[in-house]
Scaffold this motif. Structure first.
Motif, PDB file in Angstrom:
ATOM      1  N   CYS A  28       9.547  -5.672  -0.428  1.00  0.00           N
ATOM      2  CA  CYS A  28       8.376  -6.625  -1.287  1.00  0.00           C
ATOM      3  C   CYS A  28       9.287  -8.093  -1.948  1.00  0.00           C
ATOM      4  CB  CYS A  28       7.616  -5.653  -2.117  1.00  0.00           C
ATOM      5  SG  CYS A  28       6.862  -4.342  -0.750  1.00  0.00           S
ATOM      6  N   ILE A 147      -2.264  -4.360  -1.043  1.00  0.00           N
ATOM      7  CA  ILE A 147      -1.836  -3.297  -1.237  1.00  0.00           C
ATOM      8  C   ILE A 147      -2.208  -2.306  -0.401  1.00  0.00           C
ATOM      9  CG2 ILE A 147      -2.428  -1.396  -2.733  1.00  0.00           C
ATOM     10  CD1 ILE A 147      -3.575  -2.983  -4.293  1.00  0.00           C
ATOM     11  N   ASN A 148      -2.839  -2.805   0.319  1.00  0.00           N
ATOM     12  CA  ASN A 148      -3.312  -1.742   2.250  1.00  0.00           C
ATOM     13  C   ASN A 148      -1.515  -2.104   2.949  1.00  0.00           C
ATOM     14  OD1 ASN A 148      -4.389  -0.044   4.041  1.00  0.00           O
ATOM     15  ND2 ASN A 148      -4.874  -2.071   4.994  1.00  0.00           N
ATOM     16  N   THR A 151       1.400  -0.255   0.890  1.00  0.00           N
ATOM     17  CA  THR A 151       1.360   0.984   1.629  1.00  0.00           C
ATOM     18  C   THR A 151       1.543   1.064   3.570  1.00  0.00           C
ATOM     19  OG1 THR A 151      -0.600   1.368   0.566  1.00  0.00           O
ATOM     20  CG2 THR A 151      -0.712   3.222   1.871  1.00  0.00           C
ATOM     21  N   LEU A 154       5.871   1.380   3.430  1.00  0.00           N
ATOM     22  CA  LEU A 154       5.461   2.158   2.723  1.00  0.00           C
ATOM     23  C   LEU A 154       5.994   3.790   3.941  1.00  0.00           C
ATOM     24  CD1 LEU A 154       5.278   2.501  -1.139  1.00  0.00           C
ATOM     25  CD2 LEU A 154       7.194   1.863  -0.060  1.00  0.00           C
ATOM     26  N   VAL A 155       4.730   3.819   4.580  1.00  0.00           N
ATOM     27  CA  VAL A 155       4.844   5.115   5.444  1.00  0.00           C
ATOM     28  C   VAL A 155       6.361   4.706   6.898  1.00  0.00           C
ATOM     29  CG1 VAL A 155       3.499   5.972   7.432  1.00  0.00           C
ATOM     30  CG2 VAL A 155       2.973   5.459   4.980  1.00  0.00           C
ATOM     31  N   ILE A 203       1.381   8.629   0.047  1.00  0.00           N
ATOM     32  CA  ILE A 203       1.381   7.987  -0.244  1.00  0.00           C
ATOM     33  C   ILE A 203       0.366   7.304   0.044  1.00  0.00           C
ATOM     34  CG2 ILE A 203       2.912   5.687   0.848  1.00  0.00           C
ATOM     35  CD1 ILE A 203       4.741   6.953   0.919  1.00  0.00           C
ATOM     36  N   GLN A 204      -0.377   7.519   1.635  1.00  0.00           N
ATOM     37  CA  GLN A 204      -1.863   6.458   2.089  1.00  0.00           C
ATOM     38  C   GLN A 204      -2.742   7.009   0.652  1.00  0.00           C
ATOM     39  OE1 GLN A 204      -1.788   5.297   5.079  1.00  0.00           O
ATOM     40  NE2 GLN A 204      -3.633   4.348   4.328  1.00  0.00           N
ATOM     41  N   LEU A 206      -2.338   7.371  -2.150  1.00  0.00           N
ATOM     42  CA  LEU A 206      -2.282   6.712  -3.031  1.00  0.00           C
ATOM     43  C   LEU A 206      -2.684   5.326  -3.108  1.00  0.00           C
ATOM     44  CD1 LEU A 206      -1.377   6.307  -6.445  1.00  0.00           C
ATOM     45  CD2 LEU A 206       0.846   5.765  -5.476  1.00  0.00           C
ATOM     46  N   GLY A 207      -2.131   4.723  -2.021  1.00  0.00           N
ATOM     47  CA  GLY A 207      -2.443   3.560  -1.385  1.00  0.00           C
ATOM     48  C   GLY A 207      -3.889   3.184  -1.551  1.00  0.00           C
ATOM     49  N   ASP A 208      -4.964   3.758  -0.976  1.00  0.00           N
ATOM     50  CA  ASP A 208      -6.433   4.301  -0.473  1.00  0.00           C
ATOM     51  C   ASP A 208      -7.070   3.951  -2.270  1.00  0.00           C
ATOM     52  OD1 ASP A 208      -5.896   3.730   1.763  1.00  0.00           O
ATOM     53  OD2 ASP A 208      -6.681   6.290   2.068  1.00  0.00           O
ATOM     54  N   TYR A 209      -6.673   4.325  -3.060  1.00  0.00           N
ATOM     55  CA  TYR A 209      -7.007   4.779  -3.774  1.00  0.00           C
ATOM     56  C   TYR A 209      -6.853   3.426  -4.838  1.00  0.00           C
ATOM     57  CZ  TYR A 209      -7.284   5.519  -9.378  1.00  0.00           C
ATOM     58  OH  TYR A 209      -7.744   5.752 -10.503  1.00  0.00           O
TER      59      TYR A 209
END
Length: 217
Positions: A28, A147-148, A151, A154-155, A203-204, A206-209
């Motif tokens: 990043c 942010i998306n 995410t 990371l996935v 991870i997904q 948390l990313g969506d939040y």
């Protein structure tokens, strides 16, 4: 399951988190500025430079086109130079990072393309410099997409880290292959898969939040 195996899985989970976290952070740090350059050096953008944009685009496409398992083996000499070894968790972060940087850059470029051009034009009309427009208009407006993108990265790194385990990278992939496959212990293989699935889900989620928190549209 024995205490020794539980300890081994716990250690492997920690190694996977380290690989994903460290490579995600470094990718990043390099990938986001690269994505900003990719977007803003296009014709008609703030730092329009078609030649530089073409060079950057080709470089990023080359990086994204090499299969990770091939990259993992191909840069072993570079990995040895950087960390002093070609095996282990720290060594695995080198190919993970190199594979992720162009991936992040393209995702960030896509996120910036979603910023309404009217906002950029308005900031430009008020006398803001290109750097001010990027830092105070484009990046904040593109934050949900950024942010998306992180995410998704990371996935993807979780999946790549499992492959790194196949060549001595450590982590859950290494445990799954060594014990689940080579030693014919299918329960270990199933457990590692379940843990990896759970990690991806966390991870997904948390990313969506975070996306929902910063998206004010």
């Amino acid at each position: 399951m024995s205490e020794a195996m539980i300890s081994l899985l716990t250690q492997a989970f920690g190694e996977t988190l380290m690989m994903v976290g460290l490579s995600g952070l470094i990718s990043c740090l390099f990938g986001i500025p690269l994505g900003v350059l990719l977007h803003n050096t296009k014709a008609g953008e703030l730092w329009a430079n078609p030649t530089l944009n073409h060079i950057l685009g080709i470089s990023v496409n080359i990086g994204r086109s090499v299969p990770f398992i091939i990259l993992l083996v191909a840069i072993i000499p570079l990995t040895r130079i950087i960390v002093g070894s070609s095996i282990g968790t720290l060594a695995a972060t080198v190919p993970l990072t190199i594979a992720a940087i162009p991936f992040v850059a393209r995702l960030i470029e896509g996120a910036l393309m979603e910023v309404p051009s009217g906002l950029v034009e308005a900031a430009n009309a008020m006398g803001a410099t290109p750097l001010q427009i990027i830092c105070k208009v484009c990046l904040p407006e593109a934050l949900p997409g950024i942010i998306n993108s992180i995410t998704i990265t990371l996935v993807t790194l979780v999946n790549y880290s499992a492959m790194a385990g196949a060549v001595g990278g450590g982590g859950l992939g290494d445990v799954g292959i060594r014990y689940g496959f080579h030693r014919f212990e299918p329960q270990i293989l199933i457990i590692t898969v379940i843990v990896l699935i759970a990690l991806v889900q966390v991870i997904q989620m948390l990313g969506d939040y975070l996306v929902n928190k910063v998206d004010h549209r």
